[in-house]
Write a protein that holds these residues in place. Structure first.
Motif, PDB file in Angstrom:
ATOM      1  N   LEU A 109      58.807  35.748  45.690  1.00 47.41           N
ATOM      2  CA  LEU A 109      58.835  36.894  44.895  1.00 47.41           C
ATOM      3  C   LEU A 109      60.134  36.903  44.064  1.00 47.41           C
ATOM      4  O   LEU A 109      60.141  37.169  42.937  1.00 47.41           O
ATOM      5  N   PRO A 110      61.296  36.824  44.893  1.00 44.39           N
ATOM      6  CA  PRO A 110      62.624  36.954  44.261  1.00 44.39           C
ATOM      7  C   PRO A 110      62.701  35.520  43.218  1.00 44.39           C
ATOM      8  O   PRO A 110      63.114  35.779  41.984  1.00 44.39           O
ATOM      9  N   VAL A 111      62.180  34.671  43.646  1.00 41.46           N
ATOM     10  CA  VAL A 111      62.446  33.270  42.604  1.00 41.46           C
ATOM     11  C   VAL A 111      61.459  33.514  41.501  1.00 41.46           C
ATOM     12  O   VAL A 111      61.881  33.232  40.439  1.00 41.46           O
ATOM     13  N   ASN A 112      60.261  33.933  41.851  1.00 40.75           N
ATOM     14  CA  ASN A 112      59.264  34.027  40.453  1.00 40.75           C
ATOM     15  C   ASN A 112      59.829  35.044  39.565  1.00 40.75           C
ATOM     16  O   ASN A 112      59.511  34.822  38.424  1.00 40.75           O
ATOM     17  N   ILE A 113      60.187  36.288  40.014  1.00 38.48           N
ATOM     18  CA  ILE A 113      60.471  37.233  39.107  1.00 38.48           C
ATOM     19  C   ILE A 113      61.975  37.149  38.449  1.00 38.48           C
ATOM     20  O   ILE A 113      62.101  37.222  37.313  1.00 38.48           O
ATOM     21  N   LEU A 114      62.833  36.786  39.341  1.00 34.21           N
ATOM     22  CA  LEU A 114      64.422  36.650  38.711  1.00 34.21           C
ATOM     23  C   LEU A 114      64.655  35.203  38.108  1.00 34.21           C
ATOM     24  O   LEU A 114      65.463  35.037  37.115  1.00 34.21           O
ATOM     25  N   LEU A 115      64.244  34.041  38.756  1.00 37.78           N
ATOM     26  CA  LEU A 115      64.337  32.841  38.188  1.00 37.78           C
ATOM     27  C   LEU A 115      63.364  32.277  37.187  1.00 37.78           C
ATOM     28  O   LEU A 115      63.864  31.931  35.985  1.00 37.78           O
ATOM     29  N   LEU A 116      62.417  32.288  37.666  1.00 38.19           N
ATOM     30  CA  LEU A 116      60.942  31.628  36.737  1.00 38.19           C
ATOM     31  C   LEU A 116      60.398  32.583  35.836  1.00 38.19           C
ATOM     32  O   LEU A 116      59.825  32.260  34.799  1.00 38.19           O
ATOM     33  N   HIS A 117      60.412  34.035  35.899  1.00 39.11           N
ATOM     34  CA  HIS A 117      60.004  34.891  35.102  1.00 39.11           C
ATOM     35  C   HIS A 117      58.307  34.810  34.996  1.00 39.11           C
ATOM     36  O   HIS A 117      57.734  35.051  34.085  1.00 39.11           O
ATOM     37  N   LEU A 118      57.847  34.146  36.152  1.00 42.17           N
ATOM     38  CA  LEU A 118      56.250  33.913  36.149  1.00 42.17           C
ATOM     39  C   LEU A 118      55.627  35.152  36.620  1.00 42.17           C
ATOM     40  O   LEU A 118      56.440  35.765  37.393  1.00 42.17           O
ATOM     41  N   TYR A 119      54.149  35.273  36.441  1.00 37.89           N
ATOM     42  CA  TYR A 119      53.609  36.613  37.014  1.00 37.89           C
ATOM     43  C   TYR A 119      53.986  37.751  36.436  1.00 37.89           C
ATOM     44  O   TYR A 119      53.547  38.816  36.779  1.00 37.89           O
ATOM     45  N   VAL A 120      55.103  37.917  35.740  1.00 34.10           N
ATOM     46  CA  VAL A 120      55.746  39.033  35.143  1.00 34.10           C
ATOM     47  C   VAL A 120      55.677  39.274  33.749  1.00 34.10           C
ATOM     48  O   VAL A 120      54.851  40.122  33.183  1.00 34.10           O
ATOM     49  N   TYR A 121      55.973  38.356  32.952  1.00 34.51           N
ATOM     50  CA  TYR A 121      56.000  38.267  31.576  1.00 34.51           C
ATOM     51  C   TYR A 121      55.134  37.529  30.875  1.00 34.51           C
ATOM     52  O   TYR A 121      54.794  37.693  29.671  1.00 34.51           O
ATOM     53  N   GLU A 122      54.190  36.925  31.732  1.00 33.62           N
ATOM     54  CA  GLU A 122      53.076  36.006  30.944  1.00 33.62           C
ATOM     55  C   GLU A 122      51.937  36.807  31.053  1.00 33.62           C
ATOM     56  O   GLU A 122      50.760  36.219  30.470  1.00 33.62           O
ATOM     57  N   LYS A 123      51.675  38.047  31.590  1.00 28.79           N
ATOM     58  CA  LYS A 123      50.600  38.932  31.841  1.00 28.79           C
ATOM     59  C   LYS A 123      49.494  37.999  32.469  1.00 28.79           C
ATOM     60  O   LYS A 123      48.103  37.927  31.834  1.00 28.79           O
ATOM     61  N   TYR A 125      46.531  37.503  34.794  1.00 27.25           N
ATOM     62  CA  TYR A 125      45.485  38.525  35.227  1.00 27.25           C
ATOM     63  C   TYR A 125      45.396  38.583  36.621  1.00 27.25           C
ATOM     64  O   TYR A 125      45.861  37.593  37.485  1.00 27.25           O
ATOM     65  N   LEU A 126      45.163  39.514  37.154  1.00 27.79           N
ATOM     66  CA  LEU A 126      45.147  39.860  38.547  1.00 27.79           C
ATOM     67  C   LEU A 126      44.569  39.128  39.565  1.00 27.79           C
ATOM     68  O   LEU A 126      45.488  38.563  40.531  1.00 27.79           O
ATOM     69  N   PRO A 127      43.696  38.309  39.505  1.00 29.31           N
ATOM     70  CA  PRO A 127      43.084  37.373  40.432  1.00 29.31           C
ATOM     71  C   PRO A 127      43.986  36.089  40.578  1.00 29.31           C
ATOM     72  O   PRO A 127      44.262  35.799  41.713  1.00 29.31           O
ATOM     73  N   SER A 128      44.561  35.709  39.660  1.00 28.19           N
ATOM     74  CA  SER A 128      45.392  34.582  39.357  1.00 28.19           C
ATOM     75  C   SER A 128      46.691  34.884  40.000  1.00 28.19           C
ATOM     76  O   SER A 128      47.070  34.123  40.912  1.00 28.19           O
ATOM     77  N   THR A 129      47.228  35.985  39.848  1.00 24.88           N
ATOM     78  CA  THR A 129      48.603  36.456  40.476  1.00 24.88           C
ATOM     79  C   THR A 129      48.266  36.547  41.921  1.00 24.88           C
ATOM     80  O   THR A 129      49.090  36.083  42.740  1.00 24.88           O
TER      81      THR A 129
END
Length: 158
Positions: A109-123, A125-129
């Motif tokens: 979660l920290p890597v995805n949110i802070l470093l990759l910005h995945l799953y946050v800014y690309e919107k 859809y919920l099943p994928s996340t």
């Protein structure tokens, strides 16, 4: 079981688990009509600034390296915290699920949110996340099963 063999099998199980996880990512991408290797491509593009085939390839290789390193760290913790020491496939499954959940919270979660910005800014859809995040628990379960198998097999041989 001596620590050397336990700590040898941990990263081996981590690498194997990363392969199984990558297969699941590709299957999900195909089922969800996403470009195959979508997550690896994003890793290659965001972290390594490489796009196309090589971005996907290097993103996947980085995934394998991280999976192996996580296998080492999880084996270290599992070995030295006696209550978490894996002795059988069954104990490996339960401890592996716990390890996968902790990897998700502490690392992914920290890597995805802070470093990759995945799953946050690309919107996404919920099943994928939900799928991508649940794969860390899958990784942990597979890691624990393989480590438990290797350990129990080693005990039978000695």
């Amino acid at each position: 079981m001596e620590s050397g063999k336990y700590l040898y099998y941990g990263p081996v199980a981590g690498f194997i688990s990363a392969i199984f996880e990558a297969i699941m990512f590709y299957l999900f991408d195909i089922a969800a009509s996403l470009p195959p290797g979508y997550q690896f491509t994003a890793i290659g593009a965001r972290l390594l600034h490489i796009s196309g085939f090589y971005g996907t390839l290097y993103g996947m290789l980085l995934h394998f390296v991280v999976g192996t390193v996580v296998g080492i760290v999880a084996a270290l913790i599992s070995y030295y915290v006696i209550a978490l020491r894996i002795k059988t496939v069954k104990s490996g499954l339960f401890i592996g699920i716990l390890a996968g959940f902790l990897v998700l919270l502490v690392f992914s979660l920290p890597v995805n949110i802070l470093l990759l910005h995945l799953y946050v800014y690309e919107k996404y859809y919920l099943p994928s996340t939900a799928f991508y995040y649940s794969m860390h628990i899958f990784y942990g379960a597979v890691w624990g099963i393989f480590l438990g198998y290797f350990i129990s097999r080693q005990r039978k041989l000695s």
